[in-house]
Write a protein that holds these residues in place. Structure first.
Motif, PDB file in Angstrom:
ATOM      1  N   LEU A 299      36.277  20.401   8.167  1.00 51.14           N
ATOM      2  CA  LEU A 299      36.425  21.528   9.093  1.00 51.14           C
ATOM      3  C   LEU A 299      37.733  21.403   9.855  1.00 51.14           C
ATOM      4  O   LEU A 299      38.477  22.388   9.989  1.00 51.14           O
ATOM      5  CB  LEU A 299      35.239  21.595  10.058  1.00 51.14           C
ATOM      6  CG  LEU A 299      35.343  22.680  11.133  1.00 51.14           C
ATOM      7  CD1 LEU A 299      35.463  24.068  10.513  1.00 51.14           C
ATOM      8  CD2 LEU A 299      34.156  22.619  12.090  1.00 51.14           C
TER       9      LEU A 299
ATOM     10  N   THR B 295      40.594  22.285   7.500  1.00 50.42           N
ATOM     11  CA  THR B 295      40.657  23.707   7.160  1.00 50.42           C
ATOM     12  C   THR B 295      41.215  24.516   8.318  1.00 50.42           C
ATOM     13  O   THR B 295      42.084  25.385   8.131  1.00 50.42           O
ATOM     14  CB  THR B 295      39.256  24.225   6.775  1.00 50.42           C
ATOM     15  OG1 THR B 295      38.758  23.467   5.664  1.00 50.42           O
ATOM     16  CG2 THR B 295      39.312  25.697   6.396  1.00 50.42           C
ATOM     17  N   MET B 296      40.745  24.249   9.537  1.00 51.29           N
ATOM     18  CA  MET B 296      41.277  24.951  10.706  1.00 51.29           C
ATOM     19  C   MET B 296      42.771  24.674  10.860  1.00 51.29           C
ATOM     20  O   MET B 296      43.551  25.579  11.205  1.00 51.29           O
ATOM     21  CB  MET B 296      40.523  24.532  11.972  1.00 51.29           C
ATOM     22  CG  MET B 296      39.072  24.954  12.005  1.00 51.29           C
ATOM     23  SD  MET B 296      38.249  24.619  13.600  1.00 51.29           S
ATOM     24  CE  MET B 296      38.434  22.829  13.745  1.00 51.29           C
TER      25      MET B 296
ATOM     26  N   GLY C 105      42.599  33.047   7.330  1.00 53.14           N
ATOM     27  CA  GLY C 105      41.387  32.787   8.089  1.00 53.14           C
ATOM     28  C   GLY C 105      40.130  32.761   7.246  1.00 53.14           C
ATOM     29  O   GLY C 105      39.134  32.134   7.612  1.00 53.14           O
TER      30      GLY C 105
ATOM     31  N   ILE D   1      38.008  29.568   6.465  1.00 54.51           N
ATOM     32  CA  ILE D   1      36.935  29.052   7.328  1.00 54.51           C
ATOM     33  C   ILE D   1      35.575  29.413   6.734  1.00 54.51           C
ATOM     34  O   ILE D   1      34.661  28.579   6.658  1.00 54.51           O
ATOM     35  CB  ILE D   1      37.056  29.620   8.757  1.00 54.51           C
ATOM     36  CG1 ILE D   1      38.445  29.321   9.357  1.00 54.51           C
ATOM     37  CG2 ILE D   1      35.941  29.080   9.635  1.00 54.51           C
ATOM     38  CD1 ILE D   1      38.713  27.879   9.638  1.00 54.51           C
ATOM     39  N   TYR D   2      35.449  30.653   6.284  1.00 55.61           N
ATOM     40  CA  TYR D   2      34.194  31.095   5.651  1.00 55.61           C
ATOM     41  C   TYR D   2      33.898  30.239   4.426  1.00 55.61           C
ATOM     42  O   TYR D   2      32.762  29.779   4.226  1.00 55.61           O
ATOM     43  CB  TYR D   2      34.299  32.567   5.262  1.00 55.61           C
ATOM     44  CG  TYR D   2      33.066  33.107   4.565  1.00 55.61           C
ATOM     45  CD1 TYR D   2      32.069  33.751   5.287  1.00 55.61           C
ATOM     46  CD2 TYR D   2      32.902  32.964   3.181  1.00 55.61           C
ATOM     47  CE1 TYR D   2      30.937  34.230   4.655  1.00 55.61           C
ATOM     48  CE2 TYR D   2      31.772  33.440   2.538  1.00 55.61           C
ATOM     49  CZ  TYR D   2      30.793  34.082   3.282  1.00 55.61           C
ATOM     50  OH  TYR D   2      29.666  34.542   2.640  1.00 55.61           O
TER      51      TYR D   2
ATOM     52  N   HIS E  58      34.853  27.246   3.779  1.00 59.16           N
ATOM     53  CA  HIS E  58      34.466  25.896   4.171  1.00 59.16           C
ATOM     54  C   HIS E  58      32.963  25.820   4.416  1.00 59.16           C
ATOM     55  O   HIS E  58      32.280  24.929   3.892  1.00 59.16           O
ATOM     56  CB  HIS E  58      35.203  25.461   5.443  1.00 59.16           C
ATOM     57  CG  HIS E  58      34.548  24.286   6.111  1.00 59.16           C
ATOM     58  ND1 HIS E  58      34.707  22.992   5.661  1.00 59.16           N
ATOM     59  CD2 HIS E  58      33.689  24.220   7.170  1.00 59.16           C
ATOM     60  CE1 HIS E  58      33.979  22.178   6.410  1.00 59.16           C
ATOM     61  NE2 HIS E  58      33.363  22.892   7.330  1.00 59.16           N
TER      62      HIS E  58
ATOM     63  N   ASN F 121      32.050  17.820  14.968  1.00 60.36           N
ATOM     64  CA  ASN F 121      33.141  18.793  14.898  1.00 60.36           C
ATOM     65  C   ASN F 121      34.200  18.466  15.953  1.00 60.36           C
ATOM     66  O   ASN F 121      33.849  18.161  17.099  1.00 60.36           O
ATOM     67  CB  ASN F 121      32.608  20.207  15.135  1.00 60.36           C
ATOM     68  CG  ASN F 121      31.492  20.580  14.178  1.00 60.36           C
ATOM     69  OD1 ASN F 121      31.453  20.116  13.049  1.00 60.36           O
ATOM     70  ND2 ASN F 121      30.586  21.440  14.627  1.00 60.36           N
TER      71      ASN F 121
ATOM     72  N   SER G  75      39.859  27.364  17.735  1.00 62.76           N
ATOM     73  CA  SER G  75      39.310  26.255  16.956  1.00 62.76           C
ATOM     74  C   SER G  75      38.311  25.460  17.784  1.00 62.76           C
ATOM     75  O   SER G  75      37.270  25.025  17.276  1.00 62.76           O
ATOM     76  CB  SER G  75      40.442  25.352  16.464  1.00 62.76           C
ATOM     77  OG  SER G  75      41.326  26.070  15.616  1.00 62.76           O
TER      78      SER G  75
ATOM     79  N   LEU H 272      35.035  27.268  17.848  1.00 58.79           N
ATOM     80  CA  LEU H 272      34.269  27.103  16.612  1.00 58.79           C
ATOM     81  C   LEU H 272      33.595  25.740  16.566  1.00 58.79           C
ATOM     82  O   LEU H 272      32.431  25.632  16.151  1.00 58.79           O
ATOM     83  CB  LEU H 272      35.183  27.285  15.397  1.00 58.79           C
ATOM     84  CG  LEU H 272      34.495  27.161  14.033  1.00 58.79           C
ATOM     85  CD1 LEU H 272      33.346  28.161  13.898  1.00 58.79           C
ATOM     86  CD2 LEU H 272      35.490  27.358  12.902  1.00 58.79           C
TER      87      LEU H 272
ATOM     88  N   PHE I  20      36.269  35.417  11.383  1.00 56.34           N
ATOM     89  CA  PHE I  20      35.113  34.643  10.948  1.00 56.34           C
ATOM     90  C   PHE I  20      33.965  34.981  11.874  1.00 56.34           C
ATOM     91  O   PHE I  20      34.073  34.828  13.099  1.00 56.34           O
ATOM     92  CB  PHE I  20      35.401  33.148  10.984  1.00 56.34           C
ATOM     93  CG  PHE I  20      34.225  32.306  10.575  1.00 56.34           C
ATOM     94  CD1 PHE I  20      33.636  32.468   9.326  1.00 56.34           C
ATOM     95  CD2 PHE I  20      33.695  31.354  11.432  1.00 56.34           C
ATOM     96  CE1 PHE I  20      32.547  31.700   8.935  1.00 56.34           C
ATOM     97  CE2 PHE I  20      32.607  30.576  11.054  1.00 56.34           C
ATOM     98  CZ  PHE I  20      32.034  30.762   9.805  1.00 56.34           C
TER      99      PHE I  20
ATOM    100  N   PHE J 245      41.024  34.303  13.452  1.00 52.89           N
ATOM    101  CA  PHE J 245      41.934  33.269  12.973  1.00 52.89           C
ATOM    102  C   PHE J 245      43.172  33.912  12.353  1.00 52.89           C
ATOM    103  O   PHE J 245      43.536  33.657  11.199  1.00 52.89           O
ATOM    104  CB  PHE J 245      41.223  32.357  11.969  1.00 52.89           C
ATOM    105  CG  PHE J 245      40.320  31.338  12.608  1.00 52.89           C
ATOM    106  CD1 PHE J 245      40.840  30.188  13.172  1.00 52.89           C
ATOM    107  CD2 PHE J 245      38.949  31.547  12.664  1.00 52.89           C
ATOM    108  CE1 PHE J 245      40.018  29.244  13.772  1.00 52.89           C
ATOM    109  CE2 PHE J 245      38.111  30.608  13.257  1.00 52.89           C
ATOM    110  CZ  PHE J 245      38.648  29.452  13.816  1.00 52.89           C
TER     111      PHE J 245
END
Length: 439
Positions: free
Chosen positions: A236, A239-240, A250, A253-254, A256, A272, A297, A300, A375, A392
């Protein structure tokens, strides 16, 4: 007629067999760098910050290794926390065993918990075990002690977990700190370098003393079965970061979560984060890595499935790379990031949808008409629900949503607006913006 004896092996059973301690159900976690936390760099000086951390919403204090540091082949002036010279002693720079006990008791009195960073994979070159039990270490092709192969870890040497006496020693050392200092568990350094069978047994023996919480610095499914409550969500973070530097859109994120939530055990917890000691020390600051995407971020990490982490100084806007092998004090100051975390942790504590493991609600994707930028997801548990939309991208985004789980009346957690989300609702989110709708 069905063969009932054969049928039994096909009956489903929970993959995660361990029981998370009840106090971890809505917990947050904070990594403590004792050396850099105060001018004194001691347990007692750090303890003065406990009321502030409690007010911030911190529940679990993860202390970076507290043991004496090896001198042979030491890196820098003070050396690495992760080059352990004695597994049953306290680094005198930090204080005494009694000081540690006092810190743990103070934390417990405030309904906070303490876990120690444990370095089971390797020791310092001058750990006395090298003389009393040299057979407990792996050897290179010349029969000499060796750092963990392929890594530039010249200040440590590698244990051999094929030796049962070595396993017993390390397990007994883990038990010592629970019994002696009343600590509440461990963060296991490079947990995946060590056989899972070792951790499975160690967890069983620790839980026989008291319910503990175990965090693995790794991200393997099988570690969750019997040994670890939580593993790192490295993917995570990465990816961010890739989205923040423009390497991915962006929508990554989905993707991931589409992968990770399908692959992980249902009751597993992931940690996280946007920062920790490894990222800060070797990959620049959180501001360098995330730029204007930083707050989105953070939101999230605190609203997705998993437990959010703060690293020492983040709440003060830590904008420098802390020296890893030398003294480099954190500069404490008021900063908006502290308010952001406090607001998010307050929500996590009271809204069951955000709780950890099976205590909380599973993330439900809410598809939107700007999938490469926004997201959006929902989580619900009992009467509690959240609907989260994060932009994002560096452009304002407007979208509608193709789901029904998000329908309802909410309060937006940051703006305190009363909002009704219905079938035809459209939202407009500013660049790098976010909305957390709470029911």
């Amino acid at each position: 007629m069905k063969n009932e004896s054969n049928l039994a092996q096909y009956q489903p059973a929970p993959y995660v067999e361990l029981t998370h301690p009840e106090w971890s159900k809505n917990a947050t976690i904070y990594e403590v760098n004792i050396r850099q936390y105060t001018e004194e760099g001691t347990f007692n000086a750090f303890a003065e910050h406990l009321p502030r951390l409690k007010a911030l919403g911190v529940d679990i204090l993860w202390l970076m290794p507290i043991h004496p540091i090896g001198e042979k082949n030491r890196k820098g002036g003070k050396g690495s926390y992760y080059a352990v010279k004695d597994y049953r002693a306290v680094n005198p720079e930090f204080g005494t065993l009694d000081d540690l006990k006092t810190l743990v008791k103070q934390a417990h009195d405030m309904n906070m918990y303490v876990i120690l960073d444990w370095v089971a994979n390797h020791s310092a070159w001058d750990n006395p075990l090298t003389e009393t039990n040299p057979e407990w270490y792996t050897k290179d092709h010349n029969g000499n002690f060796q750092p963990t192969p392929w890594w530039d870890w010249s200040d440590i040497i590698d244990f051999d977990y094929n030796n049962p006496e070595m396993r017993q020693y390390m397990t007994d050392a883990l038990k010592y700190w629970v019994e002696e200092a009343d600590i509440d568990g461990y963060r296991a350094d490079v947990a995946g370098f060590i056989p899972t069978s070792f951790w499975d047994n160690a967890r069983e023996e620790l839980d026989a003393i008291k319910p503990v919480f175990m965090l693995a610095e790794w991200d393997a499914r099988d570690l969750h079965k019997k040994a670890f409550d939580m593993t790192y969500n490295w993917k995570l973070h990465d990816t961010m970061h890739e989205v923040a530097i423009g390497k991915k859109e962006g929508g990554a994120i989905y993707h991931h979560f589409a992968h990770s939530l399908s692959a992980w055990p249902e009751n597993a917890m992931t940690m996280n984060f946007v920062d920790n000691h490894d990222k800060n020390s070797w990959e620049k600051t959180m501001f360098d890595r995330f730029g204007p995407y930083l707050n989105a971020s953070i939101v999230l990490t605190a609203t997705a499935e998993g437990m959010p982490l703060i690293y020492s100084g983040q709440e003060a806007g830590l904008d420098k790379v802390l020296a890893f092998f030398d003294k480099d004090k954190i500069e404490w100051r008021e900063h908006p990031i502290a308010d952001l975390y406090k607001t998010l942790f307050n929500l996590k504590h009271q809204n069951q949808a955000l709780w950890n493991g099976n205590w909380g609600g599973k993330m439900i994707p809410v598809p939107n008409t700007a999938p490469n930028a926004l997201f959006s997801f929902a989580r619900q548990k009992n009467d509690d629900k959240i609907f989260v939309v994060i932009n994002f991208s560096d452009q304002e985004q407007s979208a509608t949503f193709n789901e029904n789980v998000q329908w309802g009346s909410y309060t937006e957690w940051f703006r305190k607006d009363e909002v009704t989300i219905s079938k035809d609702s459209s939202l407009t989110i500013e660049p790098y913006g976010y909305r957390v709708f709470v029911k």
